[in-house]
Motif scaffolding. Structure first.
Motif, PDB file in Angstrom:
ATOM      1  N   LEU A  83       0.864  -1.176   0.000  1.00  0.00           N
ATOM      2  CA  LEU A  83       0.000   0.000   0.000  1.00  0.00           C
ATOM      3  C   LEU A  83       0.902   1.227   0.000  1.00  0.00           C
ATOM      4  N   TYR A  84       0.633   2.151  -0.900  1.00  0.00           N
ATOM      5  CA  TYR A  84       1.375   3.404  -0.893  1.00  0.00           C
ATOM      6  C   TYR A  84       0.432   4.539  -0.501  1.00  0.00           C
ATOM      7  N   TYR A  85       0.981   5.722  -0.279  1.00  0.00           N
ATOM      8  CA  TYR A  85       0.192   6.882   0.136  1.00  0.00           C
ATOM      9  C   TYR A  85      -0.094   7.770  -1.079  1.00  0.00           C
ATOM     10  N   ALA A  86      -1.368   7.872  -1.462  1.00  0.00           N
ATOM     11  CA  ALA A  86      -1.750   8.792  -2.525  1.00  0.00           C
ATOM     12  C   ALA A  86      -1.540  10.222  -2.041  1.00  0.00           C
ATOM     13  N   ILE A  87      -1.050  11.081  -2.927  1.00  0.00           N
ATOM     14  CA  ILE A  87      -0.786  12.467  -2.542  1.00  0.00           C
ATOM     15  C   ILE A  87      -2.093  13.230  -2.390  1.00  0.00           C
ATOM     16  N   LEU A  88      -1.982  14.392  -1.741  1.00  0.00           N
ATOM     17  CA  LEU A  88      -3.107  15.321  -1.633  1.00  0.00           C
ATOM     18  C   LEU A  88      -3.052  16.328  -2.770  1.00  0.00           C
TER      19      LEU A  88
END
Length: 512
Positions: free
Chosen positions: A257-262
């Motif tokens: 799982l990666y972190y989607a940007i804002l």
């Protein structure tokens, strides 16, 4: 036998609707208007739980809590407070409150708290043949203690897997308990992201973000014919739902799982995936391809160009094929042209159906009926995938021994709570984030960034901050407020800060 609640508040008359609601749910409610009166009531009769206002004249909430615990150390006490100030909550927690609720009090939140505390043994019972009863307390502790991006990923994975298990158990009360843990986790996750996001995008130690996934996961593993599928708007729970259907054709090599940007919105997140840069730099280096929220025209028309520039910038020698599938008929056309895929090192397919499905849930009453909750939404996703050209494409790729990557740009969340925002007509339209001049908003419900460049976002103008909704809130303008609340409540939205939107899958698979 009805459970008895002692509710202590110096403005108890204002809580009459809540008390009536609880009585309708078969709870008995005893009231007190001061700490001393509460202690007198506890001496007169047994109660099962105390709801205690933190700010009261005379003997305040913390002092009353101390006296209650001195006499009744095992009595559950829920602190109700207007403030989340750290020193107040640390003192309350130190005196062993069982839980706390932030004002304004929501009747459903009160009911959930009661069920979580008083009915835990019934709700998390042996009949489920699951270990959720043991995990419940562990998860509750983790929510309040974890403080690294990897730990948040692990917690979210655990919650989602329990959610999928609950799909097969006819126990609505237990599902409500799990929903409560999701809500509490998202509350703490928002604080974690708000405290750390600026450091992440400015080169501090960070999780893998949108603009890094191709360089980290995909490009190093491209072998001859490789297929990368980007399914717009695919949450982790949806991935797990369709993963079981792929297993006969592909075996997992790596699942992260990666972190989607804002903002967790397509025009930002997906352009960053393909461009390999954060939005501020995409606009700086490729202004001819970047469009701001306030610009006319499509915002994702140059993904192929961004991808080719990314590959060139890294000095890679990859022949790429880029295809965006927007409807069933075009998907079938691509199936018929599959033979051309062998001419490319990397075939990239962007599939937009899940995004269309989430928007349809907002716009079409039929979809709202078919997918009223996350469980039904997962089921609908599975039915679509089973009959989609995308599944056919994956089967063909497996038959041709192609390496496969599946990922997404962001997820979605079912929004439940409105929060007011005021802005000029040029402000962005998204319900989970806003940017534009002179925004007025409820500060407690957002992550606000006055200088967009601080988080590597381009500004749409002078005095144009970005605001991101927390948890399951959505932005509503005051004009026709109730109409739009009714229309958008319980719809799938993205752009803000929640685990469902930000923690998304990148999966590597090998053909069987």
């Amino acid at each position: 036998m009805a459970k008895r609640i002692l509710w202590v508040d110096d403005e108890i008359a204002l809580l009459k609707p809540h008390i009536i609601f609880l009585k309708s749910k078969d709870y008995e409610v005893v009231t007190a208007q001061s700490g001393l009166e509460a202690l007198d009531e506890l001496n007169k009769q047994d109660v099962d739980i105390v709801f205690l206002d933190e700010q009261m004249p005379g003997v305040g909430g913390l002092e009353t809590l101390s006296r209650i615990k001195a006499r009744f150390p095992h009595l559950p006490v829920v602190m109700i407070t207007k403030s989340e100030e750290e020193n107040i909550m640390e003192e309350a927690i130190g005196q062993q409150i069982t839980d706390y609720i932030i004002k304004p009090v929501n009747p459903k939140q009160v009911l959930l708290t009661l069920k979580k505390i008083l009915n835990k043994k019934e709700l998390v019972s042996e009949k489920t043949n699951l270990s959720y009863q043991q995990d419940f307390l562990r998860i509750s502790m983790d929510i309040n203690m974890i403080d690294t991006f990897d730990e948040w990923v692990q917690l979210y994975q655990k919650l989602v897997k329990w959610e999928l298990k609950m799909d097969h158990i006819q126990d609505s009360q237990m599902s409500e308990i799990l929903k409560g843990q999701f809500q509490e986790a998202n509350r703490m996750f928002f604080k974690f992201v708000k405290d750390n996001y600026e450091d992440w995008v400015n080169g501090e130690e960070s999780p893998v973000l949108s603009h890094q996934i191709l360089k980290k996961y995909v490009f190093p593993e491209v072998k001859d014919n490789t297929l990368l599928v980007v399914i717009d708007n695919l949450r982790y729970d949806q991935w797990l739902t369709i993963a079981s259907m792929i297993k006969d054709y592909y075996k997992p090599v790596k699942e992260e799982l990666y972190y989607a940007i804002l903002p967790t919105a397509t025009q930002y997140a997906r352009n960053s995936i393909f461009g390999g840069l954060l939005p501020l730099d995409l606009k700086k280096y490729y202004p001819q391809w970047w469009k701001d929220d306030t610009d006319e025209g499509g915002k994702n028309l140059f993904e192929k160009d961004f991808l080719e520039a990314h590959i060139k910038r890294l000095g890679l020698n990859l022949k790429t094929n880029y295809i965006k599938i927007l409807n069933y008929n075009f998907g079938q056309k691509i199936i018929n042209q599959f033979g051309s895929f062998k001419n490319y090192d990397l075939n990239v397919v962007v599939y937009n159906f899940v995004d269309m499905l989430s928007h349809a849930k907002t716009d079409l009453d039929l979809i709202k009926e078919l997918a009223p909750d996350d469980k039904a939404y997962r089921s609908l996703t599975k039915s679509w995938f089973d009959n989609s050209p995308l599944f056919e494409l994956i089967k063909l790729a497996a038959a041709n021994k192609m390496k496969l990557f599946i990922t997404t740009d962001h997820g979605t969340i079912n929004v439940k709570r409105p929060t007011k925002v005021i802005g000029q007509k040029e402000a962005s339209l998204n319900l989970r984030y806003k940017t534009g001049k002179s925004l007025t908003y409820e500060k407690k419900n957002v992550y606000a960034v006055d200088r967009p460049e601080d988080i590597k976002l381009p500004s749409v103008g002078i005095n144009s901050p970005f605001i991101f909704a927390k948890e399951d809130y959505f932005f509503v303008y005051p004009n026709n407020y109730n109409k739009f609340v009714d229309y958008f409540e319980d719809t799938l939205q993205h752009g803000g800060i929640s685990m469902q939107e930000m923690l998304v899958p990148i999966v590597e698979l090998a053909p069987r």
